[in-house]
Design an enzyme around this catalytic site. Structure first.
Site, PDB file in Angstrom:
ATOM      1  N   ALA A 157      -2.326   3.660  -1.632  1.00 34.49           N
ATOM      2  CA  ALA A 157      -1.472   2.824  -2.473  1.00 34.49           C
ATOM      3  C   ALA A 157      -2.346   1.786  -3.164  1.00 34.49           C
ATOM      4  O   ALA A 157      -3.234   1.196  -2.536  1.00 34.49           O
ATOM      5  CB  ALA A 157      -0.398   2.144  -1.633  1.00 34.49           C
ATOM      6  N   LYS A 158      -2.093   1.566  -4.446  1.00 29.82           N
ATOM      7  CA  LYS A 158      -2.898   0.600  -5.200  1.00 29.82           C
ATOM      8  C   LYS A 158      -2.191  -0.755  -5.116  1.00 29.82           C
ATOM      9  O   LYS A 158      -1.412  -1.146  -6.007  1.00 29.82           O
ATOM     10  CB  LYS A 158      -3.056   1.063  -6.647  1.00 29.82           C
ATOM     11  CG  LYS A 158      -4.154   0.323  -7.416  1.00 29.82           C
ATOM     12  CD  LYS A 158      -4.378   0.979  -8.769  1.00 29.82           C
ATOM     13  CE  LYS A 158      -5.401   0.222  -9.597  1.00 29.82           C
ATOM     14  NZ  LYS A 158      -6.773   0.334  -9.052  1.00 29.82           N
ATOM     15  N   ALA A 159      -2.437  -1.451  -4.020  1.00 28.68           N
ATOM     16  CA  ALA A 159      -1.767  -2.715  -3.722  1.00 28.68           C
ATOM     17  C   ALA A 159      -2.720  -3.890  -3.908  1.00 28.68           C
ATOM     18  O   ALA A 159      -3.922  -3.780  -3.643  1.00 28.68           O
ATOM     19  CB  ALA A 159      -1.229  -2.701  -2.294  1.00 28.68           C
TER      20      ALA A 159
END
Length: 305
Positions: A157-159
């Protein structure tokens, strides 16, 4: 990158100074945001956004992982990206959609799940690690900071919070006089750069750490797989040791920001010819050829503005 154009913010284009979030925003306190980095390129047919749908699919995936609701449909966000790029009048641009928990009170678990701010920022942005680095390669080092361990936070996830790790990796590299840092996983094997996927070349084959190596499986990484296949070059995902990187014939980074950037030195060791190796150059040329018309866009990766 210094934003100076209008920003799409919570459903409409607004002036830069009118896009504000509250100091109690959950994302400021707990890192609860997800985002994408997308490029629009100048093409003979005008500006075109590269792999827009794939980026937005990952944005929604990242938001789902962290249970952050996006109150706009995929098509609405897609149209908003195009509208925001068009409003700047830029031929090429960097696009940053951001979904962040807003003012929902203090506490790790948000009290109001629907308090979410959504923005799309667009600005001009050149070569992330410099034009010279893009052409002739950059210097990188293996840092003491390791990548996130499995079953801690999802690296797929690109958090926003994930990039605290990237900052530590990047800071150490800069302190040591290098352009960028490379992290190992908790198993001591190669993972990725501070914000880039890592490839090495050995005996005519391209090797790269697998998705299980605590990496963000990048869209430019996937692009490199496809372009290599078109060129008849084998790409293998496998676990890799740092010594294999030291002994590589070539090495390069991929990512939306770095595009396809050669690595000419790792720590004190010169890689290959000390510049952009021939196989890296082939991938790089095929990549940029998508935008000048020299490479056929047979996968419909370009969304014209």
């Amino acid at each position: 990158m210094g934003i100076k154009y209008k920003i799409w913010f919570n459903g409409e284009l607004r002036n830069f100074e009118d896009c504000n979030v509250h100091v109690l925003s959950h994302a400021l306190h707990y890192g609860s945001s997800v985002f994408e980095g997308i490029r629009a390129y100048k093409t003979p047919q005008g500006p075109a956004i590269f792999r827009l749908d794939d980026h937005l699919k990952r944005l929604y995936y990242s938001a789902d992982i962290y249970r952050i609701p996006i109150r706009y449909s995929f098509e609405e966000i897609r149209d908003a990206c195009v509208e925001t790029v068009r409003s700047t009048g830029l031929d090429s641009a960097y696009i940053r959609p951001l979904v962040a928990r807003g003012n929902c009170g203090l506490g790790v678990i948000p009290k109001n799940m629907d308090a979410v701010d959504i923005s799309i920022m667009v600005d001009s942005w050149g070569a992330y690690l410099g034009e010279e680095g893009l052409k002739n390669g950059i210097r990188a080092c293996i840092t003491s900071w390791q990548r996130l361990a499995p079953n801690t936070v999802p690296t797929g996830a690109k958090a926003g919070g994930n990039y605290l790790s990237s900052q530590l990796i990047g800071f150490e590299a800069k302190d040591r006089g290098y352009d960028e840092g490379i992290a190992l996983g908790r198993d001591g094997l190669l993972s990725e750069g501070a914000g880039e996927n890592l490839f090495l070349v050995k005996n005519g084959r391209i090797l790269t750490p697998p998705a299980s190596a605590s990496i963000l499986s990048g869209i430019t990484r996937d692009t490199a797989f496809s372009l290599a296949a078109d060129l008849g070059i084998e790409v293998t995902e496998q676990t890799l040791s740092r010594e294999q990187l030291y002994g590589a014939d070539e090495a390069f980074f991929t990512g939306t920001a770095v595009e396809v950037t050669p690595i000419r030195q790792i720590d004190h060791i010169t890689i290959g010819n000390g510049g952009c190796g021939p196989l890296t150059k082939s991938i790089q040329s095929a990549f940029f050829g998508l935008f000048n018309g020299e490479t056929e866009d047979k996968r419909n990766w370009l969304s014209h503005v």
